[in-house]
Design a protein around this motif. Structure first.
Motif, PDB file in Angstrom:
ATOM      1  N   VAL A  10      -1.702  -0.892  -2.347  1.00 18.60           N
ATOM      2  CA  VAL A  10      -0.685  -1.894  -1.988  1.00 18.60           C
ATOM      3  C   VAL A  10       0.440  -1.900  -3.017  1.00 18.60           C
ATOM      4  O   VAL A  10       1.626  -1.977  -2.666  1.00 18.60           O
ATOM      5  N   ILE A  11       0.077  -1.808  -4.286  1.00 17.59           N
ATOM      6  CA  ILE A  11       1.097  -1.761  -5.333  1.00 17.59           C
ATOM      7  C   ILE A  11       1.965  -0.516  -5.177  1.00 17.59           C
ATOM      8  O   ILE A  11       3.199  -0.573  -5.272  1.00 17.59           O
ATOM      9  N   THR A  12       1.327   0.620  -4.929  1.00 21.40           N
ATOM     10  CA  THR A  12       2.053   1.886  -4.819  1.00 21.40           C
ATOM     11  C   THR A  12       2.960   1.924  -3.596  1.00 21.40           C
ATOM     12  O   THR A  12       4.108   2.383  -3.674  1.00 21.40           O
ATOM     13  N   LEU A  13       2.452   1.443  -2.474  1.00 19.43           N
ATOM     14  CA  LEU A  13       3.194   1.570  -1.223  1.00 19.43           C
ATOM     15  C   LEU A  13       4.229   0.468  -1.019  1.00 19.43           C
ATOM     16  O   LEU A  13       5.264   0.705  -0.388  1.00 19.43           O
ATOM     17  N   PHE A  14       3.957  -0.719  -1.528  1.00 22.42           N
ATOM     18  CA  PHE A  14       4.823  -1.859  -1.202  1.00 22.42           C
ATOM     19  C   PHE A  14       5.390  -2.559  -2.437  1.00 22.42           C
ATOM     20  O   PHE A  14       6.609  -2.633  -2.603  1.00 22.42           O
ATOM     21  N   ALA A  15       4.521  -3.084  -3.287  1.00 19.97           N
ATOM     22  CA  ALA A  15       4.998  -3.901  -4.402  1.00 19.97           C
ATOM     23  C   ALA A  15       5.857  -3.106  -5.376  1.00 19.97           C
ATOM     24  O   ALA A  15       6.908  -3.590  -5.830  1.00 19.97           O
ATOM     25  N   GLY A  16       5.429  -1.899  -5.708  1.00 21.97           N
ATOM     26  CA  GLY A  16       6.168  -1.084  -6.668  1.00 21.97           C
ATOM     27  C   GLY A  16       7.588  -0.769  -6.235  1.00 21.97           C
ATOM     28  O   GLY A  16       8.549  -1.092  -6.949  1.00 21.97           O
ATOM     29  N   PRO A  17       7.768  -0.136  -5.066  1.00 25.08           N
ATOM     30  CA  PRO A  17       9.138   0.160  -4.643  1.00 25.08           C
ATOM     31  C   PRO A  17       9.964  -1.093  -4.377  1.00 25.08           C
ATOM     32  O   PRO A  17      11.178  -1.084  -4.579  1.00 25.08           O
ATOM     33  N   ALA A  18       9.313  -2.191  -3.930  1.00 32.47           N
ATOM     34  CA  ALA A  18      10.046  -3.436  -3.714  1.00 32.47           C
ATOM     35  C   ALA A  18      10.596  -3.974  -5.028  1.00 32.47           C
ATOM     36  O   ALA A  18      11.768  -4.379  -5.114  1.00 32.47           O
ATOM     37  N   LEU A 139       3.704  17.687  -1.146  1.00 35.41           N
ATOM     38  CA  LEU A 139       3.033  16.779  -2.072  1.00 35.41           C
ATOM     39  C   LEU A 139       2.538  15.511  -1.388  1.00 35.41           C
ATOM     40  O   LEU A 139       1.421  15.050  -1.636  1.00 35.41           O
ATOM     41  N   PHE A 140       3.360  14.966  -0.498  1.00 34.91           N
ATOM     42  CA  PHE A 140       2.996  13.688   0.101  1.00 34.91           C
ATOM     43  C   PHE A 140       2.158  13.836   1.372  1.00 34.91           C
ATOM     44  O   PHE A 140       1.734  12.836   1.943  1.00 34.91           O
ATOM     45  N   MET A 141       1.909  15.062   1.780  1.00 32.39           N
ATOM     46  CA  MET A 141       0.895  15.286   2.795  1.00 32.39           C
ATOM     47  C   MET A 141      -0.472  15.472   2.131  1.00 32.39           C
ATOM     48  O   MET A 141      -1.506  15.165   2.737  1.00 32.39           O
ATOM     49  N   ALA A 142      -0.464  15.931   0.875  1.00 35.60           N
ATOM     50  CA  ALA A 142      -1.721  16.207   0.180  1.00 35.60           C
ATOM     51  C   ALA A 142      -2.273  14.987  -0.553  1.00 35.60           C
ATOM     52  O   ALA A 142      -3.463  14.678  -0.456  1.00 35.60           O
ATOM     53  N   LEU A 143      -1.430  14.290  -1.302  1.00 35.76           N
ATOM     54  CA  LEU A 143      -1.912  13.217  -2.168  1.00 35.76           C
ATOM     55  C   LEU A 143      -2.610  12.078  -1.412  1.00 35.76           C
ATOM     56  O   LEU A 143      -3.662  11.594  -1.864  1.00 35.76           O
ATOM     57  N   PRO A 144      -2.070  11.610  -0.275  1.00 33.26           N
ATOM     58  CA  PRO A 144      -2.793  10.553   0.437  1.00 33.26           C
ATOM     59  C   PRO A 144      -4.183  10.989   0.894  1.00 33.26           C
ATOM     60  O   PRO A 144      -5.083  10.142   1.034  1.00 33.26           O
ATOM     61  N   GLN A 145      -4.365  12.293   1.111  1.00 30.36           N
ATOM     62  CA  GLN A 145      -5.684  12.771   1.534  1.00 30.36           C
ATOM     63  C   GLN A 145      -6.721  12.608   0.429  1.00 30.36           C
ATOM     64  O   GLN A 145      -7.911  12.462   0.712  1.00 30.36           O
ATOM     65  N   VAL A 146      -6.289  12.627  -0.825  1.00 37.50           N
ATOM     66  CA  VAL A 146      -7.215  12.392  -1.930  1.00 37.50           C
ATOM     67  C   VAL A 146      -7.701  10.943  -1.890  1.00 37.50           C
ATOM     68  O   VAL A 146      -8.891  10.663  -2.079  1.00 37.50           O
ATOM     69  N   MET A 182       2.059   9.611  -6.976  1.00 38.85           N
ATOM     70  CA  MET A 182       3.007   9.456  -5.866  1.00 38.85           C
ATOM     71  C   MET A 182       4.363   8.931  -6.313  1.00 38.85           C
ATOM     72  O   MET A 182       5.405   9.565  -6.040  1.00 38.85           O
ATOM     73  N   PRO A 183       4.465   7.774  -6.999  1.00 38.71           N
ATOM     74  CA  PRO A 183       5.793   7.320  -7.422  1.00 38.71           C
ATOM     75  C   PRO A 183       6.446   8.236  -8.443  1.00 38.71           C
ATOM     76  O   PRO A 183       7.674   8.416  -8.417  1.00 38.71           O
ATOM     77  N   LEU A 184       5.654   8.827  -9.333  1.00 40.64           N
ATOM     78  CA  LEU A 184       6.227   9.721 -10.335  1.00 40.64           C
ATOM     79  C   LEU A 184       6.884  10.934  -9.676  1.00 40.64           C
ATOM     80  O   LEU A 184       7.994  11.342 -10.052  1.00 40.64           O
ATOM     81  N   LEU A 185       6.220  11.513  -8.699  1.00 40.88           N
ATOM     82  CA  LEU A 185       6.776  12.678  -8.011  1.00 40.88           C
ATOM     83  C   LEU A 185       7.963  12.297  -7.135  1.00 40.88           C
ATOM     84  O   LEU A 185       8.946  13.041  -7.043  1.00 40.88           O
ATOM     85  N   VAL A 247       3.193   9.926   5.712  1.00 41.68           N
ATOM     86  CA  VAL A 247       3.888  10.849   4.812  1.00 41.68           C
ATOM     87  C   VAL A 247       5.264  10.302   4.443  1.00 41.68           C
ATOM     88  O   VAL A 247       5.708  10.401   3.298  1.00 41.68           O
ATOM     89  N   MET A 248       5.940   9.704   5.405  1.00 41.83           N
ATOM     90  CA  MET A 248       7.254   9.137   5.132  1.00 41.83           C
ATOM     91  C   MET A 248       7.157   7.926   4.203  1.00 41.83           C
ATOM     92  O   MET A 248       7.941   7.781   3.257  1.00 41.83           O
ATOM     93  N   LEU A 249       6.185   7.058   4.433  1.00 46.01           N
ATOM     94  CA  LEU A 249       6.126   5.792   3.716  1.00 46.01           C
ATOM     95  C   LEU A 249       5.700   5.922   2.259  1.00 46.01           C
ATOM     96  O   LEU A 249       6.056   5.075   1.434  1.00 46.01           O
ATOM     97  N   VAL A 250       4.919   6.945   1.934  1.00 45.36           N
ATOM     98  CA  VAL A 250       4.389   7.008   0.576  1.00 45.36           C
ATOM     99  C   VAL A 250       5.412   7.472  -0.453  1.00 45.36           C
ATOM    100  O   VAL A 250       5.202   7.282  -1.660  1.00 45.36           O
ATOM    101  N   GLY A 251       6.532   8.053  -0.022  1.00 42.70           N
ATOM    102  CA  GLY A 251       7.483   8.561  -0.988  1.00 42.70           C
ATOM    103  C   GLY A 251       8.918   8.116  -0.810  1.00 42.70           C
ATOM    104  O   GLY A 251       9.622   7.840  -1.795  1.00 42.70           O
ATOM    105  N   VAL A 252       9.382   8.010   0.427  1.00 43.18           N
ATOM    106  CA  VAL A 252      10.787   7.693   0.687  1.00 43.18           C
ATOM    107  C   VAL A 252      11.213   6.352   0.094  1.00 43.18           C
ATOM    108  O   VAL A 252      12.286   6.254  -0.514  1.00 43.18           O
TER     109      VAL A 252
END
Length: 299
Positions: A10-18, A139-146, A182-185, A247-252
């Motif tokens: 939640v922090i990575t996908l929403f709180a951080g970029p917000a 990168l963002f197709m692979a990392l969420p799979q981990v 994810m955010p670093l990349l 894939v779009m949401l984790v990085g854009v």
């Protein structure tokens, strides 16, 4: 384990970029109105959307191909490659391990493209933009799979983790490292994206940089996600739609939110070329997917 990973996600996908985006918005409010944004160019948007579509589908093909090839070289396994999936007949103890080779391949391709696009200048804007999207999708197709693999032993990467006998603690660490990466990349891709601007004036202020990111990254990713769907049907709705959206949401969002911080990007000074070539390439790839790969290619 699940709770910790969920909170970090939640922090990575929403709180951080917000949080980062709000800081950028407050900074943009101090910009002069005369320098509010870069000139809008729909050619940029459409070319970038088509290149995103190509990059996503080529990356997915790489993933499935490298899920198939190790199995094809394993005695007793007979895989078949499709446009949106793969399957195999036979049994071998290594089959579960090889479910992780697709994500590994896409990650390596993405990392290689990111290194090239950050370190190499080229006269072709389409080539640079295509490399950027290949880096992103890989990168963002692979990392969420981990992360998914740490939570679900039935997923591709989860099966590989089970074969390797990873403990819950090791899985949790792997998931957290993926979430940190994810955010670093994503932020590492901001400067190459801003460098696609035609003139330094287009990226001189926080507002201008946000406008460039909207044209080259955000809107193209949204449009490209919709364009990806015809390449993936027919299949279950969750596979057709959810993966491209994820894939779009984790990085854009991170790329848009972090654009205001990059003050030292240097514009390329070149315009984006015509969208005709990317359009023809996308149509050709769609035909390959639906006419050649959809029936299945046996290995």
């Amino acid at each position: 384990m699940v709770t910790l990973i969920a909170i970090c996600a939640v922090i990575t996908l929403f709180a951080g970029p917000a949080w980062l985006g709000i800081r950028g918005w407050l900074r943009a409010r101090r910009d002069l109105p005369s320098s509010a944004s870069a000139a809008w160019d729909w050619t940029r948007v459409f070319v970038s959307a088509l290149l995103y579509t190509l990059a996503f589908n080529l990356t997915f093909f790489v993933q499935e191909l490298f899920l198939v090839l190790p199995k094809a070289l394993t005695p007793g396994l007979h895989p078949t490659l499709f446009h949106n999936n793969h399957r195999w007949e036979g049994q071998h103890e290594l089959a579960s391990l090889f479910q992780g080779t697709g994500a590994l391949a896409t990650a390596l391709v993405g990392l290689a493209c990111l290194l090239v696009v950050r370190g190499t200048a080229t006269n072709s804007m389409q080539f640079r933009l295509g490399l950027l999207w290949m880096a992103y999708c890989g990168l963002f197709m692979a990392l969420p799979q981990v992360v998914i693999g740490a939570l679900s032993s039935g997923s591709d990467v989860g099966m590989a983790m089970e074969y390797l006998q990873w403990s819950p603690a090791v899985k949790t660490v792997a998931a957290l490292l993926a979430l940190i990466a994810m955010p670093l990349l994503a932020l590492a891709m901001v400067r190459p994206a801003l460098a696609l601007a035609e003139a330094d004036g287009e990226i001189a202020t926080a507002r201008a940089r946000a406008s460039v990111m909207l044209q080259f990254v955000v809107l193209p990713a949204v449009i490209g996600t919709a364009l990806v769907i015809p390449f993936r049907v027919p299949r279950e709705l969750i596979e057709v739609v959810l993966l491209p959206v994820l894939v779009m949401l984790v990085g854009v969002p991170w790329m848009l939110a972090g654009a205001w911080r990059v003050r030292d990007a240097v514009a390329s000074g070149r315009r984006v070329e015509s969208f005709v070539l990317p359009l023809l390439a996308a149509i050709a790839l769609l035909l390959v997917f639906q006419l050649l790969l959809r029936p299945g290619v046996e290995f």
